[in-house]
Scaffold this motif. Structure first.
Motif, PDB file in Angstrom:
ATOM      1  N   UNK A   4      30.004  57.851  40.979  1.00  0.00           N
ATOM      2  CA  UNK A   4      29.144  58.394  40.153  1.00  0.00           C
ATOM      3  C   UNK A   4      28.012  58.740  40.131  1.00  0.00           C
ATOM      4  N   UNK A   5      27.295  57.919  41.105  1.00  0.00           N
ATOM      5  CA  UNK A   5      26.073  57.616  40.977  1.00  0.00           C
ATOM      6  C   UNK A   5      25.190  58.375  42.009  1.00  0.00           C
ATOM      7  N   UNK A   6      25.894  59.671  43.211  1.00  0.00           N
ATOM      8  CA  UNK A   6      25.791  60.190  43.898  1.00  0.00           C
ATOM      9  C   UNK A   6      26.015  61.437  43.377  1.00  0.00           C
ATOM     10  N   UNK A   7      24.950  62.459  43.184  1.00  0.00           N
ATOM     11  CA  UNK A   7      24.966  63.634  42.690  1.00  0.00           C
ATOM     12  C   UNK A   7      25.709  64.491  43.045  1.00  0.00           C
ATOM     13  N   UNK A  54      38.322  53.618  36.162  1.00  0.00           N
ATOM     14  CA  UNK A  54      37.979  53.514  37.444  1.00  0.00           C
ATOM     15  C   UNK A  54      38.541  53.048  38.784  1.00  0.00           C
ATOM     16  N   UNK A  55      38.581  54.137  39.652  1.00  0.00           N
ATOM     17  CA  UNK A  55      39.107  53.319  40.868  1.00  0.00           C
ATOM     18  C   UNK A  55      38.829  51.660  40.922  1.00  0.00           C
ATOM     19  N   UNK A  56      40.116  51.192  40.916  1.00  0.00           N
ATOM     20  CA  UNK A  56      39.103  49.417  42.135  1.00  0.00           C
ATOM     21  C   UNK A  56      38.947  49.739  43.283  1.00  0.00           C
ATOM     22  N   UNK A  57      38.718  48.741  44.160  1.00  0.00           N
ATOM     23  CA  UNK A  57      37.750  48.874  45.003  1.00  0.00           C
ATOM     24  C   UNK A  57      39.117  49.401  46.241  1.00  0.00           C
ATOM     25  N   UNK A  58      40.224  48.504  46.327  1.00  0.00           N
ATOM     26  CA  UNK A  58      41.108  48.147  47.076  1.00  0.00           C
ATOM     27  C   UNK A  58      41.958  49.371  47.119  1.00  0.00           C
ATOM     28  N   UNK A  59      41.943  50.961  45.905  1.00  0.00           N
ATOM     29  CA  UNK A  59      42.927  52.010  45.732  1.00  0.00           C
ATOM     30  C   UNK A  59      41.625  53.254  46.635  1.00  0.00           C
ATOM     31  N   UNK A  64      24.229  46.794  47.544  1.00  0.00           N
ATOM     32  CA  UNK A  64      24.664  46.437  46.740  1.00  0.00           C
ATOM     33  C   UNK A  64      25.734  47.589  46.522  1.00  0.00           C
ATOM     34  N   UNK A  65      26.087  48.319  47.651  1.00  0.00           N
ATOM     35  CA  UNK A  65      27.490  48.966  47.439  1.00  0.00           C
ATOM     36  C   UNK A  65      28.486  48.653  48.114  1.00  0.00           C
ATOM     37  N   UNK A  82      35.414  59.605  43.356  1.00  0.00           N
ATOM     38  CA  UNK A  82      36.509  58.238  43.056  1.00  0.00           C
ATOM     39  C   UNK A  82      35.484  56.746  42.271  1.00  0.00           C
ATOM     40  N   UNK A  83      34.595  57.538  42.010  1.00  0.00           N
ATOM     41  CA  UNK A  83      33.377  56.512  40.826  1.00  0.00           C
ATOM     42  C   UNK A  83      33.992  55.976  39.678  1.00  0.00           C
TER      43      UNK A  83
END
Length: 262
Positions: free
Chosen positions: A40-43, A67-72, A98-99, A59-60
């Motif tokens: 979401x934070x990438x233009x 939203x997608x979980x990190x594992x997904x 923090x990414x 996948x944001x």
């Protein structure tokens, strides 16, 4: 996927928002990738660098929407790489600030993927800089620290307390808008009620907004202005430079020099 293609992942920093602030290497990777997974934070304008036939998968996470979980996301990276080849993982700012960029790379490596990393301009520096606030400035700030407001347990980070005890250090707080009252309370507790503070929303974008005030007034001003995410909180004397006058006004004796070279 052809047998000779090795599944691989490149984690790419999208920069702080302005689509022109992606690196040349980042743009090249997007143009080469078979699949682009973006946040979401990438233009979204950055997707124009991708091949027309490349898969582009959002996948944001957005507030109020699942939203997608990190594992997904980790599993999608591996799946797309094995099926299609080269996956570009486009992440806002710098993926290593923090990414969770390194986390995704390590997961991919454990599943046999080659990995690479393309740094991005972090909003931790760029958002403040875009409104004239340097995170360090001679005589005002000797260092800066970048802090995420909450821990993995959802608690206020201990680093907030450390920053409140260091008046010569600029505090740059990411993902802190929901904790702005708690943050202000901590700084006030350690004598920082009158320290300059700013919140920058949509830094580097045409929609950017900023409020500049003191720590004590910050929560009230944020609420009154309706500031929303994504936003960066900056606390320190450097905030006063956001509205500094031009150099010729600061140093009047230099005014004739400016006239001579104009």
């Amino acid at each position: 996927m052809p047998a000779f293609v090795v599944p691989r992942l490149t984690v790419v920093g999208a920069g702080p928002g302005d689509p022109e602030l992606i690196t040349l290497k980042g743009a090249r990777i997007l143009a080469e990738a078979d699949v682009v997974l973006y946040d979401a934070l990438s233009n979204a304008e950055l997707l124009s660098h991708a091949r027309p036939d490349a898969k582009k998968v959002y996948v944001g996470k957005r507030k109020g929407l699942r939203g997608y979980l990190q594992q997904e996301i980790n599993d999608l990276i591996v799946l797309y790489a094995r099926v299609h080849g080269h996956v570009a993982r486009l992440k806002g700012g710098d993926p290593f600030v923090f990414g969770r960029g390194r986390e995704e790379m390590l997961y991919a490596q454990r599943h046999g993927l080659q990995t690479d990393y393309v740094p991005g301009i972090s909003s931790a520096v760029a958002a403040a800089g875009s409104v004239g606030i340097p995170v360090t400035h001679r005589g005002l700030s000797e260092s800066f620290r970048v802090i995420t407001a909450t821990t993995t347990r959802g608690e206020l980070s201990d680093e907030i307390y450390e920053a409140a005890r260091a008046p010569r250090t600029t505090a740059v707080i990411l993902m802190g808008l929901g904790q702005v009252q708690a943050i202000a309370d901590v700084f006030c507790r350690f004598g920082g009620a009158h320290r300059p503070a700013a919140v920058i929303q949509d830094g580097t974008l045409p929609t950017a907004r900023m409020i500049s005030t003191t720590v004590a007034e910050l929560p009230t001003r944020v609420a009154a202005a309706g500031i929303g995410a994504p936003a960066v909180i900056v606390i320190g004397d450097v905030v006063n430079l956001a509205s500094a006058p031009q150099a010729a006004d600061i140093v009047p004796e230099l005014a004739p020099l400016y006239a001579a070279v104009a």
